[in-house]
Design a protein around this motif. Sequence first.
Motif, mmCIF file in Angstrom:
data_model
loop_
_atom_site.group_PDB
_atom_site.id
_atom_site.type_symbol
_atom_site.label_atom_id
_atom_site.label_comp_id
_atom_site.label_asym_id
_atom_site.label_seq_id
_atom_site.Cartn_x
_atom_site.Cartn_y
_atom_site.Cartn_z
ATOM 1 N N ASP A 1 11.736 0.406 10.624
ATOM 2 C CA ASP A 1 12.184 1.214 9.496
ATOM 3 C C ASP A 1 11.314 0.886 8.295
ATOM 4 O OD1 ASP A 1 14.126 2.100 11.190
ATOM 5 O OD2 ASP A 1 15.735 0.909 10.314
ATOM 6 N N ILE A 2 10.717 1.915 7.692
ATOM 7 C CA ILE A 2 9.776 1.719 6.591
ATOM 8 C C ILE A 2 10.172 2.608 5.411
ATOM 9 C CG2 ILE A 2 7.853 0.999 8.050
ATOM 10 C CD1 ILE A 2 6.816 3.850 8.040
ATOM 11 N N THR A 3 9.613 2.281 4.252
ATOM 12 C CA THR A 3 9.824 3.090 3.054
ATOM 13 C C THR A 3 8.474 3.602 2.587
ATOM 14 O OG1 THR A 3 11.744 1.762 2.419
ATOM 15 C CG2 THR A 3 10.740 3.131 0.710
ATOM 16 N N GLY B 1 -8.177 2.027 18.917
ATOM 17 C CA GLY B 1 -8.113 1.341 17.632
ATOM 18 C C GLY B 1 -7.345 2.065 16.553
ATOM 19 N N PHE B 2 -6.562 3.074 16.932
ATOM 20 C CA PHE B 2 -5.743 3.799 15.972
ATOM 21 C C PHE B 2 -4.291 3.325 16.039
ATOM 22 C CE2 PHE B 2 -8.788 7.566 16.488
ATOM 23 C CZ PHE B 2 -9.375 7.372 15.241
ATOM 24 N N VAL B 3 -3.558 3.566 14.935
ATOM 25 C CA VAL B 3 -2.097 3.479 14.923
ATOM 26 C C VAL B 3 -1.580 4.865 14.551
ATOM 27 C CG1 VAL B 3 -0.060 2.372 13.955
ATOM 28 C CG2 VAL B 3 -2.190 1.078 14.151
ATOM 29 N N TYR B 4 -0.908 5.516 15.497
ATOM 30 C CA TYR B 4 -0.279 6.809 15.238
ATOM 31 C C TYR B 4 1.178 6.548 14.854
ATOM 32 C CZ TYR B 4 -4.283 9.037 17.528
ATOM 33 O OH TYR B 4 -5.550 9.470 17.857
ATOM 34 N N THR B 5 1.608 7.086 13.702
ATOM 35 C CA THR B 5 2.923 6.757 13.154
ATOM 36 C C THR B 5 3.739 8.028 12.942
ATOM 37 O OG1 THR B 5 1.787 4.993 11.945
ATOM 38 C CG2 THR B 5 4.089 5.398 11.396
ATOM 39 N N ARG C 1 -3.983 7.663 8.067
ATOM 40 C CA ARG C 1 -3.536 6.297 7.805
ATOM 41 C C ARG C 1 -2.777 5.816 9.028
ATOM 42 N NH1 ARG C 1 -2.775 4.166 2.404
ATOM 43 N NH2 ARG C 1 -3.712 5.542 0.869
ATOM 44 N N PRO C 2 -2.793 4.529 9.261
ATOM 45 C CA PRO C 2 -3.671 3.488 8.708
ATOM 46 C C PRO C 2 -5.119 3.678 9.175
ATOM 47 C CG PRO C 2 -1.724 2.540 9.793
ATOM 48 C CD PRO C 2 -1.815 3.970 10.206
ATOM 49 N N ASP D 1 0.485 -3.124 6.508
ATOM 50 C CA ASP D 1 1.742 -2.826 5.835
ATOM 51 C C ASP D 1 2.088 -1.374 6.150
ATOM 52 O OD1 ASP D 1 3.842 -2.221 4.146
ATOM 53 O OD2 ASP D 1 3.000 -3.278 2.419
ATOM 54 N N MET D 2 3.090 -1.163 6.989
ATOM 55 C CA MET D 2 3.402 0.193 7.426
ATOM 56 C C MET D 2 4.184 0.980 6.379
ATOM 57 S SD MET D 2 1.823 0.507 10.216
ATOM 58 C CE MET D 2 2.513 2.025 10.865
ATOM 59 N N ASN D 3 4.545 0.362 5.272
ATOM 60 C CA ASN D 3 5.136 1.113 4.161
ATOM 61 C C ASN D 3 4.078 1.889 3.393
ATOM 62 O OD1 ASN D 3 8.004 -0.024 4.214
ATOM 63 N ND2 ASN D 3 6.788 -1.894 4.091
ATOM 64 N N THR D 4 2.851 1.382 3.424
ATOM 65 C CA THR D 4 1.755 2.026 2.692
ATOM 66 C C THR D 4 0.644 2.527 3.606
ATOM 67 O OG1 THR D 4 0.539 -0.060 2.418
ATOM 68 C CG2 THR D 4 2.188 0.498 0.736
#
Length: 678
Positions: free
Chosen positions: A376-378, A394-398, A434-435, A558-561
């Motif tokens: 859970d992120i903001t 090498g990616f993060v898909y969110t 992002r990221p 930092d998955m919030n940003t």
Amino acid sequence: MKLLAWVSALAVLGSALFQAPARPSTATGEWPTYGGDLASTKYSPLEQITPESFASLRVAWRAPSPDGVLTMTTADGGEWTASANEVLAELSRVDPKRWRDNQPPIVGNFKATPLMVGGTLYLNTPLSIGAAVDAETGRTKWVYNPRSYEAGTTTMTLRWNQRGVAYWRDSAGSDERVYWGTGDGYLIAVDAKTGKPAPGFGANGRVDLMDGLPRAKRGARDYLNALTYSVQSPPIVVRDIVIVPASISSLISQKEQIPGYIRGYDARTGMVRWTFHTVPQPGEVGHDSWKDNAWESSGKITVWTMMSADEELGYVYLPTNTTAPDFYGGHRPGDNLFAESLLCLDVETGKRVWHFQTVHHGLWDYDNPAAPNLLDITVNGRRIKAVAQITKQGFVYTFDRVTGQPVWPIVEKPVPPSDVPGERASPTQPFPSRPAPFEYQGVTVDDLVDFTPELRQMAQAAVTPFRIGPLFTPPSLQGTLIRPGTVGGANWSGAAVDPATGMIYIPSRNGFAVVTLQKPDDELNSNLLYMQAPGRSPQMPQGLPLLKPPYSRVTAIDMNTGEHAWMIAAGAGERIRNLPQLRGLGLPALGGDSTYSGPLATKTLLIYALTTGGTDGGPRIVALDKGTGRELASADLPGVAIGSPMTYLAGGRQYIALTVQGRTPRDIPELIALSLRE
């Protein structure tokens, strides 16, 4: 009134006495699933082991792998039990054609992460043997051997793999079971207390996972003489449904392949509750992504790695792999859903809730390799139930894990075309805004090692015969360098999450692979137009690196940003630094000292294993500052870490447990537990 009050008190007391036991969780000091919890955070709030005390960790107990003693079915139907080496040699002698190059099963790949529930550790071995171990002493409580190794070599090139088991307890707390898949494609269920086959589950505690799959044939082998269907990762159990991954061979000579349908099995009976077609059938979502009727013969698409779930929502999150063959798609035009996708299914029905394809028409073996991380992120003041999928590339898909909407834009960008006859590569691929990538992508001359001008010249000469280019440069007849390579980037060891901060910690490797295509050899009698050619790779002399460092690293995001918080090289890279040509150059930390052992996050530390740097120069486990990545302390290991570490509380003491190699190739690997001194 007094009598009524007394009766009410008895009722409350009786309710408390007969109430089902609390659900196991890392908050209670247990570790009930592969990733610690269904969210795959690999996080525990335990804090007895601190930065100040970490260096005082010592081996509390050692338990050799149950693979050290095996049983074999003899020709007359009897049993023969002996050491692993004796049994495996006898298996190879009795039926040498069953093993590739006459090689018997391998017991050294003991990479399972144990579970801990109720003072007992549960895990399985490379040969699909399940075991229970006392959490305080390491004493073996039970062993169950389905003898799956008698069927032959398990699927794919990384053979004799098992990464763990799953635990389930009914709502009354009276029925406890342990589940795992076997190298010959069965789902096993045993009583967690005794290790005996679970009554009423399948046939004597076993379900045939190949039953009902089109083109699946028990005992069938690929062109390297390995079984075409195995299980090598743990199932996941959600709302009394068991979902099992599968490893289906990519090493095919015929375009017709087993489809890796995903099925939900009843935790009590083993009956199939639902089936999801990973190759969509006519009328289903995604069917139009298969051109020229390729859906009729294509297959493999499934989950071979770990999975995650949100039990409250009733959703399970499945990271799928490439369709076969991995590197040539001329027989499967189109985007090929649901290959290389993140699938969200309703766990009760198996219905698709949402999906996102991370690679269209995959040609690079860029399977989604690890469990998605739920957190859970903001973001910009908005609270989001998120799911983050790390990838080999090498990616993060969110995404919002409820709706499937990307948290940050994902942009389709043009990528290089293919010049292989018959191939129609996708013109675009999805790039997260992002990221930022956590690993190097693609190969240019500027990426080649440049410690000295001479080394750069050697590296340029080494890559000259090959095609290089950006990420998603397709395989070729010439031979294409792809980076990250087929093992990542990220891989099965996955990432860890700190739920309190929204930080994700990702180990990765800076490696490359060469993919060369050629016409099939005549002896294979293949109906494929092109297949992967045997290995041919750029050669640097005396083990010198081809690319710039670091060669392995850990990245915190930092998955919030969506911003990188820090990135460190995983280890000093002593083997490379000590090469004669590199001594005295004053090189920084190069990385390259990590294994595929994954991360572990606690309330106070980020924990990770390295192959060097111990007090005797050997392997160790290190504690990193979660905020900066700075190494705080380390403790020696008796062997190189194989599996990912976990932590638990037993008898008032916090332990860290993981599997390690023996000191020599003939040594049986061990499960060990570290704790602080009394």
